[in-house]
Write a protein that holds these residues in place. Sequence first.
Motif, PDB file in Angstrom:
ATOM      1  N   MET A   1       0.854  -1.161   0.000  1.00 41.64           N
ATOM      2  CA  MET A   1       0.000   0.000   0.000  1.00 41.64           C
ATOM      3  C   MET A   1       0.911   1.239   0.000  1.00 41.64           C
ATOM      4  SD  MET A   1      -2.974   1.017   2.780  1.00 41.64           S
ATOM      5  CE  MET A   1      -3.879  -0.457   2.546  1.00 41.64           C
ATOM      6  N   PRO A   2       0.622   2.182  -0.864  1.00 39.54           N
ATOM      7  CA  PRO A   2       1.438   3.399  -0.910  1.00 39.54           C
ATOM      8  C   PRO A   2       1.338   4.177   0.398  1.00 39.54           C
ATOM      9  CG  PRO A   2      -0.012   3.267  -2.845  1.00 39.54           C
ATOM     10  CD  PRO A   2      -0.382   2.151  -1.919  1.00 39.54           C
ATOM     11  N   PRO A   3       2.398   4.913   0.752  1.00 37.40           N
ATOM     12  CA  PRO A   3       2.432   5.643   2.033  1.00 37.40           C
ATOM     13  C   PRO A   3       1.266   6.611   2.226  1.00 37.40           C
ATOM     14  CG  PRO A   3       4.599   5.665   1.003  1.00 37.40           C
ATOM     15  CD  PRO A   3       3.658   5.031   0.027  1.00 37.40           C
ATOM     16  N   GLU A   4       0.805   7.282   1.172  1.00 38.70           N
ATOM     17  CA  GLU A   4      -0.311   8.228   1.338  1.00 38.70           C
ATOM     18  C   GLU A   4      -1.610   7.515   1.702  1.00 38.70           C
ATOM     19  OE1 GLU A   4       0.278   7.303  -2.986  1.00 38.70           O
ATOM     20  OE2 GLU A   4       1.580   8.194  -1.516  1.00 38.70           O
ATOM     21  N   GLN A   5      -1.801   6.284   1.188  1.00 34.59           N
ATOM     22  CA  GLN A   5      -2.983   5.502   1.562  1.00 34.59           C
ATOM     23  C   GLN A   5      -2.860   4.989   2.991  1.00 34.59           C
ATOM     24  OE1 GLN A   5      -3.419   2.492  -1.515  1.00 34.59           O
ATOM     25  NE2 GLN A   5      -5.443   3.324  -1.979  1.00 34.59           N
ATOM     26  N   GLN A   6      -1.652   4.605   3.387  1.00 34.11           N
ATOM     27  CA  GLN A   6      -1.430   4.139   4.751  1.00 34.11           C
ATOM     28  C   GLN A   6      -1.787   5.223   5.750  1.00 34.11           C
ATOM     29  OE1 GLN A   6       2.583   2.708   5.152  1.00 34.11           O
ATOM     30  NE2 GLN A   6       2.228   0.943   3.818  1.00 34.11           N
ATOM     31  N   GLN A   7      -1.407   6.468   5.485  1.00 31.12           N
ATOM     32  CA  GLN A   7      -1.726   7.566   6.396  1.00 31.12           C
ATOM     33  C   GLN A   7      -3.237   7.795   6.453  1.00 31.12           C
ATOM     34  OE1 GLN A   7       0.566  10.945   5.100  1.00 31.12           O
ATOM     35  NE2 GLN A   7       2.442  10.224   6.105  1.00 31.12           N
ATOM     36  N   ARG A   8      -3.909   7.646   5.300  1.00 36.03           N
ATOM     37  CA  ARG A   8      -5.340   7.900   5.255  1.00 36.03           C
ATOM     38  C   ARG A   8      -6.132   6.837   6.034  1.00 36.03           C
ATOM     39  NH1 ARG A   8      -7.823   7.719  -0.431  1.00 36.03           N
ATOM     40  NH2 ARG A   8      -7.887   5.579   0.189  1.00 36.03           N
ATOM     41  N   VAL A   9      -5.699   5.561   6.001  1.00 36.88           N
ATOM     42  CA  VAL A   9      -6.440   4.497   6.676  1.00 36.88           C
ATOM     43  C   VAL A   9      -5.946   4.238   8.096  1.00 36.88           C
ATOM     44  CG1 VAL A   9      -7.062   3.356   4.519  1.00 36.88           C
ATOM     45  CG2 VAL A   9      -5.026   2.619   5.744  1.00 36.88           C
ATOM     46  N   ARG A  10      -4.852   4.864   8.479  1.00 31.51           N
ATOM     47  CA  ARG A  10      -4.278   4.634   9.810  1.00 31.51           C
ATOM     48  C   ARG A  10      -5.300   4.849  10.938  1.00 31.51           C
ATOM     49  NH1 ARG A  10       1.331   4.638  11.305  1.00 31.51           N
ATOM     50  NH2 ARG A  10       1.483   5.095   9.110  1.00 31.51           N
ATOM     51  N   PRO A  11      -6.105   5.934  10.937  1.00 33.17           N
ATOM     52  CA  PRO A  11      -7.096   6.093  12.029  1.00 33.17           C
ATOM     53  C   PRO A  11      -8.093   4.923  12.092  1.00 33.17           C
ATOM     54  CG  PRO A  11      -6.861   8.144  10.802  1.00 33.17           C
ATOM     55  CD  PRO A  11      -6.099   7.099  10.047  1.00 33.17           C
ATOM     56  N   ASN A  12      -8.482   4.403  10.931  1.00 28.68           N
ATOM     57  CA  ASN A  12      -9.411   3.266  10.924  1.00 28.68           C
ATOM     58  C   ASN A  12      -8.752   2.020  11.507  1.00 28.68           C
ATOM     59  OD1 ASN A  12     -11.324   4.879   9.698  1.00 28.68           O
ATOM     60  ND2 ASN A  12     -10.862   4.146   7.635  1.00 28.68           N
TER      61      ASN A  12
END
Length: 130
Positions: A1-12
């Motif tokens: 998973m690209p880093p920008e997607q990882q940051q976006r889903v991290r709270p979930n």
Amino acid sequence: MPPEQQQRVRPNVEALTAAQPRDLDASEIEVRLGTEWIGKQYIQQFMYETLKPPPYLREKIKVNHSRFTTEWSITCKGSVSDSEIAAYTTYGTSRVNAYKILENSLNFRDVRVYGRGPGRTGAAGTGTNL
């Protein structure tokens, strides 16, 4: 998973991780015989290991479960000789063998054996002996 997607889903991911229940110890898990999530192969293994049917009957005595009716059955339970100690003495009686008791237990049915003679209290008559 690209880093920008990882940051976006991290709270979930963090919220789901926090919401997970704690692991249970084996002593905290209660299992009833006949529960549908226990495969019939395990019930059959238990039956074979406990009652030790003679080799010539192992191919006949089988545990079956109907997904449609949720009914458990044990085939050829009446073909066991009354000289089989485990089936008629250790885990059963002369009136109801252990295979029938197991089948009733799998279907959450009470097992009661009625007969004449002294009951649990020692008094003569007709009543429940088991």
